[in-house]
Motif scaffolding. Structure first.
Motif, mmCIF file in Angstrom:
data_model
loop_
_atom_site.group_PDB
_atom_site.id
_atom_site.type_symbol
_atom_site.label_atom_id
_atom_site.label_comp_id
_atom_site.label_asym_id
_atom_site.label_seq_id
_atom_site.Cartn_x
_atom_site.Cartn_y
_atom_site.Cartn_z
ATOM 1 N N GLU A 1 79.520 93.777 -12.695
ATOM 2 C CA GLU A 1 79.147 95.191 -12.575
ATOM 3 C C GLU A 1 78.767 95.772 -13.927
ATOM 4 O OE1 GLU A 1 81.986 96.561 -8.857
ATOM 5 O OE2 GLU A 1 82.906 96.130 -10.770
ATOM 6 N N ALA B 1 71.403 98.851 -17.612
ATOM 7 C CA ALA B 1 70.711 100.085 -17.243
ATOM 8 C C ALA B 1 70.826 101.128 -18.344
ATOM 9 C CB ALA B 1 71.283 100.627 -15.937
ATOM 10 N N ILE B 2 71.988 101.186 -18.994
ATOM 11 C CA ILE B 2 72.158 102.134 -20.099
ATOM 12 C C ILE B 2 71.188 101.789 -21.219
ATOM 13 C CG2 ILE B 2 73.727 102.750 -21.989
ATOM 14 C CD1 ILE B 2 75.952 102.932 -20.009
ATOM 15 N N LEU B 3 70.978 100.500 -21.427
ATOM 16 C CA LEU B 3 70.063 100.078 -22.487
ATOM 17 C C LEU B 3 68.604 100.197 -22.058
ATOM 18 C CD1 LEU B 3 72.030 97.002 -23.812
ATOM 19 C CD2 LEU B 3 71.728 99.176 -24.955
ATOM 20 N N GLY B 4 68.387 100.606 -20.831
ATOM 21 C CA GLY B 4 67.019 100.905 -20.427
ATOM 22 C C GLY B 4 66.356 99.879 -19.538
ATOM 23 N N TYR C 1 64.873 106.232 -15.336
ATOM 24 C CA TYR C 1 66.276 105.855 -15.432
ATOM 25 C C TYR C 1 67.022 106.028 -14.108
ATOM 26 C CZ TYR C 1 66.215 105.128 -20.448
ATOM 27 O OH TYR C 1 65.977 104.621 -21.697
ATOM 28 N N VAL D 1 79.097 107.007 -25.911
ATOM 29 C CA VAL D 1 77.886 106.357 -25.399
ATOM 30 C C VAL D 1 76.636 107.031 -25.950
ATOM 31 C CG1 VAL D 1 76.586 105.803 -23.321
ATOM 32 C CG2 VAL D 1 79.056 105.642 -23.302
ATOM 33 N N ASP E 1 67.696 103.934 -11.835
ATOM 34 C CA ASP E 1 68.659 102.851 -11.598
ATOM 35 C C ASP E 1 69.968 103.119 -12.321
ATOM 36 O OD1 ASP E 1 66.979 101.517 -10.005
ATOM 37 O OD2 ASP E 1 66.309 100.071 -11.495
ATOM 38 N N LEU E 2 69.847 103.691 -13.504
ATOM 39 C CA LEU E 2 71.054 104.018 -14.259
ATOM 40 C C LEU E 2 71.879 105.059 -13.504
ATOM 41 C CD1 LEU E 2 72.841 103.816 -16.716
ATOM 42 C CD2 LEU E 2 71.369 105.435 -17.888
ATOM 43 N N THR F 1 78.103 99.032 -25.154
ATOM 44 C CA THR F 1 78.128 100.468 -24.951
ATOM 45 C C THR F 1 78.212 100.771 -23.457
ATOM 46 O OG1 THR F 1 76.730 100.683 -26.855
ATOM 47 C CG2 THR F 1 76.950 102.607 -25.482
ATOM 48 N N GLY F 2 79.173 101.593 -23.089
ATOM 49 C CA GLY F 2 79.280 101.999 -21.709
ATOM 50 C C GLY F 2 79.987 100.994 -20.823
ATOM 51 N N LEU G 1 73.656 103.361 -10.722
ATOM 52 C CA LEU G 1 74.757 102.512 -11.179
ATOM 53 C C LEU G 1 75.935 103.345 -11.666
ATOM 54 C CD1 LEU G 1 72.677 99.738 -12.876
ATOM 55 C CD2 LEU G 1 74.375 99.376 -11.097
ATOM 56 N N PHE H 1 75.208 94.977 -15.123
ATOM 57 C CA PHE H 1 74.199 95.864 -14.541
ATOM 58 C C PHE H 1 74.249 97.243 -15.182
ATOM 59 C CE2 PHE H 1 73.969 92.601 -11.356
ATOM 60 C CZ PHE H 1 72.627 92.628 -11.009
ATOM 61 N N LEU H 2 75.460 97.769 -15.346
ATOM 62 C CA LEU H 2 75.602 99.111 -15.900
ATOM 63 C C LEU H 2 75.105 99.163 -17.342
ATOM 64 C CD1 LEU H 2 76.671 101.924 -15.381
ATOM 65 C CD2 LEU H 2 78.871 101.191 -16.239
ATOM 66 N N THR I 1 65.646 98.055 -15.844
ATOM 67 C CA THR I 1 65.731 98.420 -14.440
ATOM 68 C C THR I 1 66.576 97.371 -13.732
ATOM 69 O OG1 THR I 1 63.783 97.152 -13.876
ATOM 70 C CG2 THR I 1 63.434 99.439 -14.491
ATOM 71 N N LYS I 2 67.005 97.727 -12.529
ATOM 72 C CA LYS I 2 67.882 96.837 -11.771
ATOM 73 C C LYS I 2 67.192 95.500 -11.514
ATOM 74 C CE LYS I 2 71.252 97.675 -8.164
ATOM 75 N NZ LYS I 2 71.677 98.607 -7.135
ATOM 76 N N ILE I 3 65.900 95.573 -11.236
ATOM 77 C CA ILE I 3 65.160 94.341 -10.931
ATOM 78 C C ILE I 3 65.122 93.426 -12.147
ATOM 79 C CG2 ILE I 3 62.906 93.450 -10.224
ATOM 80 C CD1 ILE I 3 62.585 96.297 -8.841
ATOM 81 N N SER J 1 68.122 100.111 -28.510
ATOM 82 C CA SER J 1 68.923 100.129 -29.723
ATOM 83 C C SER J 1 70.286 99.534 -29.455
ATOM 84 C CB SER J 1 69.056 101.548 -30.249
ATOM 85 O OG SER J 1 69.533 102.378 -29.240
#
Lengths: 424, 282
Positions: free
Chosen positions: A129, A136-139, B28, B112, B30-31, A119-120, B34, A132-133, A141-143, A113
């Protein structure tokens, strides 16, 4: 037939108005005591329809009620409605940031969404940075983020600043980077709330393009916006919300028409009663109307349709030359053009006149324009009346697919005149 | 047509008590990592001393305690005062910082949380872990100070056979602070009254947690009360394990684990109920 990916049944959301304090704790106790006795929540039965302009009797309102709909895979569905109609609440519920009061919904696939861009984002972290953050918040994965990182930076166009803290960014760069992350989300369902109302024209075009591209690869998009031209260009179906209920759903064209004709406060016609008419001892303004070629009032203009601005006024003194004038402004306040009648068309006999300024079929591009209308007598110059933003014209290009050009996306520019081409 | 069970997400107003989706938290992970990285790196940005502040903080606090409580001649169970207060300070800091940060999970993150869904427990978990990183760095300081006293005073005996318990005692501190923190954060979403309480509660708890007094200073019922407090038990046992002074009791550790576990489950239930709709009341 494509499969249903979102199914909403009887969804409703009730809010309590007013402040949190002693009254609300009394209500909480009542609710709790009813639940302990195994009874139904007493506050679910009360509650009024949500109409922000009317004063109600109850502190409880249903901001959404009886919402039922289904969304098929790959559908791009536009949700429209006035401010406070429940659009954002619906998106909030579907994106799971709050839960419904009654009813249920089911979703197949991952949902991302975008109720806000960035956001964040942490101001002290660098662009890299934050990508990445935020991802990740949006769902993601790091990969996944790593895989898309170059594409994200490329799309945002802020490569030079990627290792600088985002608090040093201009607001435009910030938004670009944030949207770029969102645009590369790899989820099956995207929920988007008016995030396109930011950034410059070039970037907005990029965003809209990205969104229609996304739907072409089978992703489902739910999109809320007030901008009808954006909605009509990318959405295939629509839902019109009014006071928390679904007023209409179906094909996007029909839904938009319904919205513009029934719900938008009319700023396409004005009428003044006798006694309050603007003007002076020589002339008085009676009405201003946006009309189609059959002289009928219209609320919005489809691209390719001839339309006119009809100014009705009364000349109260023989021999005065009235020059009505129409100035077209873009939403950013830029003057597109000024128009007034030729000298030989002006009649100076005292009576009621209709002065109509006709716009050709191909002049304005899709978007919103505002008119300034006034009337002058020149040398010596005298202004009889002057109204800024008196008429708002919404020009809508219905479906890009039906366009006669190879290019099927939004054309930039405030005007879209039909220039003649010759290819030899 | 559709089969009932192939929906990925079904949302209804009411959910069962323990619908904690551990799998979802794992998705989550990874989150969490991070967020931990963000917490650790962003705190000392634009400072010259940077992470050195992590050392300066406990050193100052310890010096102040040594001075004030040392003057008052409070017993330290035979452990050198400086070391006694540094141990207390280091671990107490971990606990209290975790508690302070997790107790505002909902209010501090409402911006958030209001925009994006992810398991809300991710936030407090990341706080616990990022403070663990900080604790790890502060332990370096503790080890240096400890070595100084270990080699200069003969009275200290490391309980080598019990050393393996230390991670479990730190875990106990972490889970206990997480439980209290998410409980408080859930209670304060609608009615903020508890916000005022928590400041006092943390201060009071410090005096009941063997940070500045050894448990042996108390007798009878009060001692029993102190030993029901997982923070006190952790601190007391850690002190015993590395210096050989104090009381060791495996029963106390087990009781603390039980207390913490019950509280944790209770807090999770409350947290889980709150996260569904806190956006409307926060």
């Amino acid at each position: 037939m494509s499969k249903t990916v979102i199914q909403v049944n009887n969804l409703g959301k009730q809010y309590r108005l007013g402040q949190v304090g002693t009254t609300s704790i009394a209500d909480d106790f009542k609710r709790w005591s009813y639940r302990m006795r195994g009874k139904e929540d007493p506050f679910l039965k009360i509650g009024e329809e949500n109409d922000r302009s009317k004063k109600g009797n109850s502190d409880y309102v249903w901001v959404l009620k009886d919402i039922n709909f289904e969304v098929k895979q790959g559908e791009v569905i536009g949700i429209i409605g006035k401010n406070g109609a429940g659009k954002s609440t619906l998106l909030k519920i579907l994106s799971r940031t709050t839960s419904p009061t009654i009813g249920e919904y089911k979703i197949k696939g991952r949902v991302a969404s975008l109720l806000e861009v960035g956001t964040g984002f942490h101001p002290d972290l660098t662009g890299r940075e934050n990508v990445f953050l935020n991802g990740a918040i949006l769902g993601m994965t790091k990969i996944e983020i790593k895989k898309n990182f170059d594409a994200i930076v490329d799309f945002s166009g802020v490569e030079r600043y990627i290792d600088t803290p985002v608090k040093r960014y201009s607001s435009g760069m910030y938004v670009r980077l944030a949207f770029a992350v969102a645009a590369h989300l790899n989820t099956e369902i995207l929920i988007i709330d008016e995030v396109l109302a930011v950034g410059d024209a070039e970037f907005r075009k990029k965003c809209l393009g990205k969104m229609s591209e996304v739907s072409k690869v089978g992703k489902t998009v739910l999109f809320v916006s007030h901008e009808m031209s954006a909605i009509s260009s990318i959405c295939s179906t629509g839902i019109l919300l009014s006071n928390g209920r679904i007023a209409k759903q179906g094909k996007i064209d029909e839904v938009i028409d319904e919205y513009l004709n029934v719900f938008v406060q009319k700023s396409t016609s004005r009428y003044w009663n006798e006694g309050v008419r603007p003007g002076n001892e020589v002339m008085e303004l009676i009405s201003i109307n946006l009309i189609n070629e059959f002289n009928q009032s219209i609320q919005a203009v489809s691209m390719g349709q001839k339309f006119g601005v009809e100014i009705t006024y009364e000349l109260k003194e023989d021999g005065v030359r009235i020059n009505p004038g129409v100035t077209v402004y873009s939403t950013s306040g830029q003057i597109l053009c000024v128009s007034m009648p030729e000298s030989d068309k002006i009649i100076t006999e005292k009576k009621v006149y209709k002065a109509i300024c006709w716009f050709p079929e191909t002049l304005l591009n899709d978007g919103t324009f505002s008119l300034r209308i006034n009337a002058h007598t020149f040398y010596p110059t005298k202004m009889h009346f002057d109204f800024q933003d008196i008429i708002i014209i919404e020009v809508i290009e219905k479906q890009y697919e039906e366009r006669k050009y190879d290019y099927k996306d939004k054309v930039l520019g405030l005007i879209q005149p039909s220039l003649t081409w010759e290819i030899k | 047509m559709q089969q009932k069970d192939d929906w990925d997400i079904i949302v209804r107003p009411k959910v069962s008590l323990f619908s904690i989706n551990l799998k979802e938290i794992w998705v989550y992970k990874d989150l969490i990592l991070l967020l931990v990285k963000r917490d650790v790196t962003s705190v000392y940005k634009q400072t010259i001393l940077g992470p050195l502040w992590m050392f300066i903080q406990p050193i100052f606090a310890t010096l102040i305690y040594t001075f004030t409580f040392g003057q008052a001649n409070l017993p330290t169970d035979g452990i050198p005062a400086l070391l006694f207060y540094l141990i207390g300070q280091t671990f107490w800091n971990y606990f209290s910082e975790c508690l302070n940060k997790t107790s505002v999970t909902f209010t501090a993150n409402s911006a958030v949380f209001g925009k994006v869904y992810f398991p809300r427990l991710v936030m407090p978990l990341s706080v616990i872990i990022s403070n663990l990183v900080k604790l790890g760095i502060q332990l370096l300081l503790l080890i240096i100070v400890f070595c100084y006293f270990y080699f200069s005073e003969s009275s200290m005996e490391i309980q080598w056979s019990l050393l393996f318990l230390i991670p479990f005692l730190i875990l106990l501190l972490g889970v206990f602070s997480l439980s209290l923190g998410i409980l408080f954060s859930s209670l304060t979403t609608k009615y903020r009254d508890f916000n005022f309480l928590i400041g006092f509660a943390v201060q009071l708890l410090m005096f009941l947690s063997c940070v500045v007094f050894p448990a042996s200073m108390f007798k009878g019922n009060i001692q029993l009360l102190i030993l029901l407090n997982p923070v006190a038990v952790s601190l007391e046992q850690i002190k015993y394990i590395i210096t050989g002074h104090g009381i060791f009791s495996i029963q106390h550790i087990l009781i603390s684990y039980l207390v913490t576990f019950v509280l944790f489950l209770f807090s999770l239930v409350i947290f889980n109920r709150t996260e569904k709709s806190f956006m409307d009341t926060v």
